[in-house]
Motif scaffolding. Sequence first.
Motif, PDB file in Angstrom:
ATOM      1  N   LYS A   1       0.938  -1.107   0.177  1.00  0.00           N
ATOM      2  CA  LYS A   1       0.073  -0.030   0.115  1.00  0.00           C
ATOM      3  C   LYS A   1       0.664   1.240   0.006  1.00  0.00           C
ATOM      4  CE  LYS A   1      -3.249   2.966   2.672  1.00  0.00           C
ATOM      5  NZ  LYS A   1      -3.769   2.649   4.494  1.00  0.00           N
ATOM      6  N   GLY A   2       0.401   1.817  -0.986  1.00  0.00           N
ATOM      7  CA  GLY A   2       1.586   3.731  -0.952  1.00  0.00           C
ATOM      8  C   GLY A   2       2.866   3.173  -1.718  1.00  0.00           C
ATOM      9  N   ALA A   3       2.668   2.073  -1.869  1.00  0.00           N
ATOM     10  CA  ALA A   3       4.271   1.469  -2.868  1.00  0.00           C
ATOM     11  C   ALA A   3       4.711   2.533  -4.851  1.00  0.00           C
ATOM     12  CB  ALA A   3       4.322   0.282  -2.926  1.00  0.00           C
ATOM     13  N   GLY A   4       3.416   3.209  -4.801  1.00  0.00           N
ATOM     14  CA  GLY A   4       3.468   3.785  -6.079  1.00  0.00           C
ATOM     15  C   GLY A   4       2.097   3.332  -7.117  1.00  0.00           C
ATOM     16  N   VAL A   5       1.738   2.029  -7.209  1.00  0.00           N
ATOM     17  CA  VAL A   5       1.154   0.800  -7.340  1.00  0.00           C
ATOM     18  C   VAL A   5       0.352   0.166  -7.605  1.00  0.00           C
ATOM     19  CG1 VAL A   5       1.660  -1.175  -9.103  1.00  0.00           C
ATOM     20  CG2 VAL A   5       3.397   0.511  -9.104  1.00  0.00           C
ATOM     21  N   PRO A   6      -0.981   1.377  -8.089  1.00  0.00           N
ATOM     22  CA  PRO A   6      -2.582   0.551  -7.463  1.00  0.00           C
ATOM     23  C   PRO A   6      -2.435  -0.877  -7.463  1.00  0.00           C
ATOM     24  CG  PRO A   6      -2.188   1.770  -8.779  1.00  0.00           C
ATOM     25  CD  PRO A   6      -0.853   1.292  -9.317  1.00  0.00           C
ATOM     26  N   LEU A   7      -3.685  -1.234  -6.022  1.00  0.00           N
ATOM     27  CA  LEU A   7      -3.313  -2.883  -6.424  1.00  0.00           C
ATOM     28  C   LEU A   7      -4.987  -2.709  -6.716  1.00  0.00           C
ATOM     29  CD1 LEU A   7      -2.136  -3.172  -2.268  1.00  0.00           C
ATOM     30  CD2 LEU A   7      -0.923  -3.254  -4.618  1.00  0.00           C
ATOM     31  N   SER A   8      -5.194  -4.214  -7.257  1.00  0.00           N
ATOM     32  CA  SER A   8      -6.022  -5.095  -8.050  1.00  0.00           C
ATOM     33  C   SER A   8      -6.055  -6.629  -6.432  1.00  0.00           C
ATOM     34  CB  SER A   8      -6.443  -5.551  -9.246  1.00  0.00           C
ATOM     35  OG  SER A   8      -6.868  -6.502  -9.626  1.00  0.00           O
ATOM     36  N   ILE A   9      -7.822  -6.625  -6.581  1.00  0.00           N
ATOM     37  CA  ILE A   9      -7.013  -7.763  -5.425  1.00  0.00           C
ATOM     38  C   ILE A   9      -8.205  -9.059  -6.390  1.00  0.00           C
ATOM     39  CG2 ILE A   9      -8.192  -9.656  -3.141  1.00  0.00           C
ATOM     40  CD1 ILE A   9      -5.536  -7.225  -3.315  1.00  0.00           C
ATOM     41  N   ASP A  10      -7.769 -10.316  -6.459  1.00  0.00           N
ATOM     42  CA  ASP A  10      -7.999 -11.122  -7.247  1.00  0.00           C
ATOM     43  C   ASP A  10      -9.238 -12.422  -6.252  1.00  0.00           C
ATOM     44  OD1 ASP A  10      -8.966 -13.096  -8.596  1.00  0.00           O
ATOM     45  OD2 ASP A  10      -7.211 -13.729  -9.924  1.00  0.00           O
ATOM     46  N   THR A  11     -10.036 -11.815  -6.246  1.00  0.00           N
ATOM     47  CA  THR A  11     -11.641 -12.709  -5.433  1.00  0.00           C
ATOM     48  C   THR A  11     -12.431 -12.247  -6.257  1.00  0.00           C
ATOM     49  OG1 THR A  11     -11.754 -13.054  -3.280  1.00  0.00           O
ATOM     50  CG2 THR A  11     -11.848 -10.426  -4.098  1.00  0.00           C
ATOM     51  N   THR A  12     -13.442 -13.230  -5.005  1.00  0.00           N
ATOM     52  CA  THR A  12     -14.729 -13.822  -5.538  1.00  0.00           C
ATOM     53  C   THR A  12     -15.054 -13.371  -4.552  1.00  0.00           C
ATOM     54  OG1 THR A  12     -14.048 -16.014  -5.223  1.00  0.00           O
ATOM     55  CG2 THR A  12     -14.689 -15.695  -7.361  1.00  0.00           C
ATOM     56  N   LYS A  13     -14.908 -12.635  -2.881  1.00  0.00           N
ATOM     57  CA  LYS A  13     -15.895 -13.003  -1.780  1.00  0.00           C
ATOM     58  C   LYS A  13     -15.474 -11.767  -1.520  1.00  0.00           C
ATOM     59  CE  LYS A  13     -13.713 -17.899  -0.490  1.00  0.00           C
ATOM     60  NZ  LYS A  13     -12.645 -17.710  -2.237  1.00  0.00           N
ATOM     61  N   ALA A  14     -16.782 -11.316  -1.005  1.00  0.00           N
ATOM     62  CA  ALA A  14     -17.233 -10.357  -0.657  1.00  0.00           C
ATOM     63  C   ALA A  14     -16.292  -9.673   0.729  1.00  0.00           C
ATOM     64  CB  ALA A  14     -18.611  -9.369   0.116  1.00  0.00           C
ATOM     65  N   PHE A  15     -15.893 -10.828   1.728  1.00  0.00           N
ATOM     66  CA  PHE A  15     -15.406 -10.220   3.161  1.00  0.00           C
ATOM     67  C   PHE A  15     -13.714  -9.851   2.488  1.00  0.00           C
ATOM     68  CE2 PHE A  15     -11.995 -12.529   6.108  1.00  0.00           C
ATOM     69  CZ  PHE A  15     -12.729 -11.731   7.137  1.00  0.00           C
ATOM     70  N   VAL A  16     -13.415 -10.941   2.093  1.00  0.00           N
ATOM     71  CA  VAL A  16     -12.238 -11.326   1.136  1.00  0.00           C
ATOM     72  C   VAL A  16     -11.757  -8.871   0.837  1.00  0.00           C
ATOM     73  CG1 VAL A  16      -9.732 -11.485  -0.669  1.00  0.00           C
ATOM     74  CG2 VAL A  16     -10.942 -12.921   0.679  1.00  0.00           C
ATOM     75  N   ALA A  17     -13.056  -9.020   0.051  1.00  0.00           N
ATOM     76  CA  ALA A  17     -12.825  -7.715  -0.896  1.00  0.00           C
ATOM     77  C   ALA A  17     -13.103  -7.026  -0.085  1.00  0.00           C
ATOM     78  CB  ALA A  17     -13.854  -7.346  -2.176  1.00  0.00           C
TER      79      ALA A  17
ATOM     80  N   ASP B   1     -13.162  -9.787  -9.556  1.00  0.00           N
ATOM     81  CA  ASP B   1     -13.744 -10.896  -9.433  1.00  0.00           C
ATOM     82  C   ASP B   1     -14.281 -11.771 -11.126  1.00  0.00           C
ATOM     83  OD1 ASP B   1     -16.422 -12.422  -8.788  1.00  0.00           O
ATOM     84  OD2 ASP B   1     -17.347 -11.158  -8.476  1.00  0.00           O
ATOM     85  N   VAL B   2     -13.649 -12.741 -11.312  1.00  0.00           N
ATOM     86  CA  VAL B   2     -13.800 -13.996 -12.082  1.00  0.00           C
ATOM     87  C   VAL B   2     -14.896 -14.110 -12.918  1.00  0.00           C
ATOM     88  CG1 VAL B   2     -11.993 -14.231 -12.124  1.00  0.00           C
ATOM     89  CG2 VAL B   2     -12.777 -15.514 -10.743  1.00  0.00           C
ATOM     90  N   TRP B   3     -16.230 -13.961 -11.475  1.00  0.00           N
ATOM     91  CA  TRP B   3     -17.114 -14.483 -11.512  1.00  0.00           C
ATOM     92  C   TRP B   3     -18.680 -13.236 -11.939  1.00  0.00           C
ATOM     93  CZ3 TRP B   3     -19.686 -18.609 -13.497  1.00  0.00           C
ATOM     94  CH2 TRP B   3     -19.041 -19.814 -13.044  1.00  0.00           C
ATOM     95  N   GLY B   4     -17.963 -11.822 -12.074  1.00  0.00           N
ATOM     96  CA  GLY B   4     -18.713 -10.651 -12.593  1.00  0.00           C
ATOM     97  C   GLY B   4     -19.791 -10.385 -11.135  1.00  0.00           C
ATOM     98  N   PHE B   5     -19.694 -10.395  -9.806  1.00  0.00           N
ATOM     99  CA  PHE B   5     -20.355 -10.144  -9.166  1.00  0.00           C
ATOM    100  C   PHE B   5     -21.352 -11.090  -8.800  1.00  0.00           C
ATOM    101  CE2 PHE B   5     -19.905  -5.153 -10.239  1.00  0.00           C
ATOM    102  CZ  PHE B   5     -18.483  -5.500  -9.733  1.00  0.00           C
ATOM    103  N   GLN B   6     -21.492 -12.592  -9.234  1.00  0.00           N
ATOM    104  CA  GLN B   6     -22.588 -13.271  -9.111  1.00  0.00           C
ATOM    105  C   GLN B   6     -22.156 -14.602  -8.340  1.00  0.00           C
ATOM    106  OE1 GLN B   6     -23.824 -14.964 -13.259  1.00  0.00           O
ATOM    107  NE2 GLN B   6     -23.366 -12.761 -14.448  1.00  0.00           N
ATOM    108  N   ALA B   7     -21.597 -14.468  -8.364  1.00  0.00           N
ATOM    109  CA  ALA B   7     -20.783 -16.078  -7.424  1.00  0.00           C
ATOM    110  C   ALA B   7     -21.218 -15.208  -5.126  1.00  0.00           C
ATOM    111  CB  ALA B   7     -19.024 -16.086  -7.084  1.00  0.00           C
ATOM    112  N   ASP B   8     -20.851 -14.076  -5.102  1.00  0.00           N
ATOM    113  CA  ASP B   8     -21.427 -13.549  -4.017  1.00  0.00           C
ATOM    114  C   ASP B   8     -22.190 -12.572  -3.437  1.00  0.00           C
ATOM    115  OD1 ASP B   8     -20.732 -12.366  -0.748  1.00  0.00           O
ATOM    116  OD2 ASP B   8     -18.730 -12.905  -0.719  1.00  0.00           O
ATOM    117  N   PRO B   9     -23.576 -12.609  -3.513  1.00  0.00           N
ATOM    118  CA  PRO B   9     -24.380 -11.485  -3.524  1.00  0.00           C
ATOM    119  C   PRO B   9     -24.537 -10.118  -3.265  1.00  0.00           C
ATOM    120  CG  PRO B   9     -25.487 -13.212  -2.309  1.00  0.00           C
ATOM    121  CD  PRO B   9     -23.822 -13.372  -2.309  1.00  0.00           C
ATOM    122  N   ASP B  10     -22.656 -10.055  -2.012  1.00  0.00           N
ATOM    123  CA  ASP B  10     -22.543  -9.153  -0.961  1.00  0.00           C
ATOM    124  C   ASP B  10     -21.118  -8.743  -1.986  1.00  0.00           C
ATOM    125  OD1 ASP B  10     -24.407  -9.161   0.583  1.00  0.00           O
ATOM    126  OD2 ASP B  10     -23.444 -10.418   1.895  1.00  0.00           O
ATOM    127  N   MET B  11     -21.191  -8.796  -3.561  1.00  0.00           N
ATOM    128  CA  MET B  11     -19.972  -8.273  -3.914  1.00  0.00           C
ATOM    129  C   MET B  11     -20.068  -6.740  -4.286  1.00  0.00           C
ATOM    130  SD  MET B  11     -16.106  -8.363  -4.834  1.00  0.00           S
ATOM    131  CE  MET B  11     -15.699  -9.998  -4.369  1.00  0.00           C
TER     132      MET B  11
END
Length: 274
Positions: free
Chosen positions: A88-104, A117-127
């Motif tokens: 964080k703050g190292a100068g390069v934006p961070l993306s998170i590859d996850t399907t889980k709202a908790f992790v996001a 999100d490799v399931w496009g908001f459709q794996a976790d209803p809270d994403m």
Amino acid sequence: MSLMEAVHAADRGERAPLLMGIVNITPDSFSDGGRYLAPQAAIDHAQHLSAQGADVLDLGAESTRPGYEPVPAEEEWQRLAPAVVALKGAGVPLSIDTTKAFVAQKALAAGAELINDVWGFQADPDMAATVAAGGASAVVMHNRHEIDPQLDLWEDWRRFFDRSLSLADKAGVSSDKLVLDPGVGFGKTPEQNLWAVRSLGRLRQHYKLPVLLGLSRKSFFGHFLGRPTDERLPATLMANLYGQEQGAALWRVHDVQAHYDVLHIQRLLAGTVP
């Protein structure tokens, strides 16, 4: 310029595609599983990709290869947390590859900007709501549970993306924060994967959204060329350059240096580098 401002500039053809460097913090990813599972190894690799020219780092802690083993959300976040905090703050934006709202939610609170999100908001209803609440951007990828050689992929794209974008809209995710991913290598035959790359421009024009192309070392190259994973870089480079012609705004890649060099020489030949 913010990350999404750069993405939209690339979508308009005003700059080269952004390079999204892949950081797999997993024991079982198809290309480099286990190599960067240890926190310091993941951090060092991410910093290496940044030095090579990555515009954004995509950190994932659950493999999405065929036959992958699901990871509990808490464990997934525990794998990710040291790298997210360190980078964080190292100068390069961070993306998170996850399907889980908790992790996001955890990752966005810790400083990530993009959810892939490799399931496009459709794996976790809270994403979708989690992305909206965090003011984040998101990559919405097409996916399928089963391969169907008879599938009309265009119609399946339409059904899938219409639903994903509806979920985003209902949750309050602004369309200018969204990127589409055609899902090359996910629930598709090798021939359908080729068609997907050929049809990027049609997808982009239909939805009026930027497109990410994730082709790096994919198995369909092995299918057509008979090359093992570590010998698929030339094919990846060629296919990404083709995708650029179709309007791809981001390339998700393992080999950042090679892609950076290709884009730099392209600009030199075009006379756009002083």
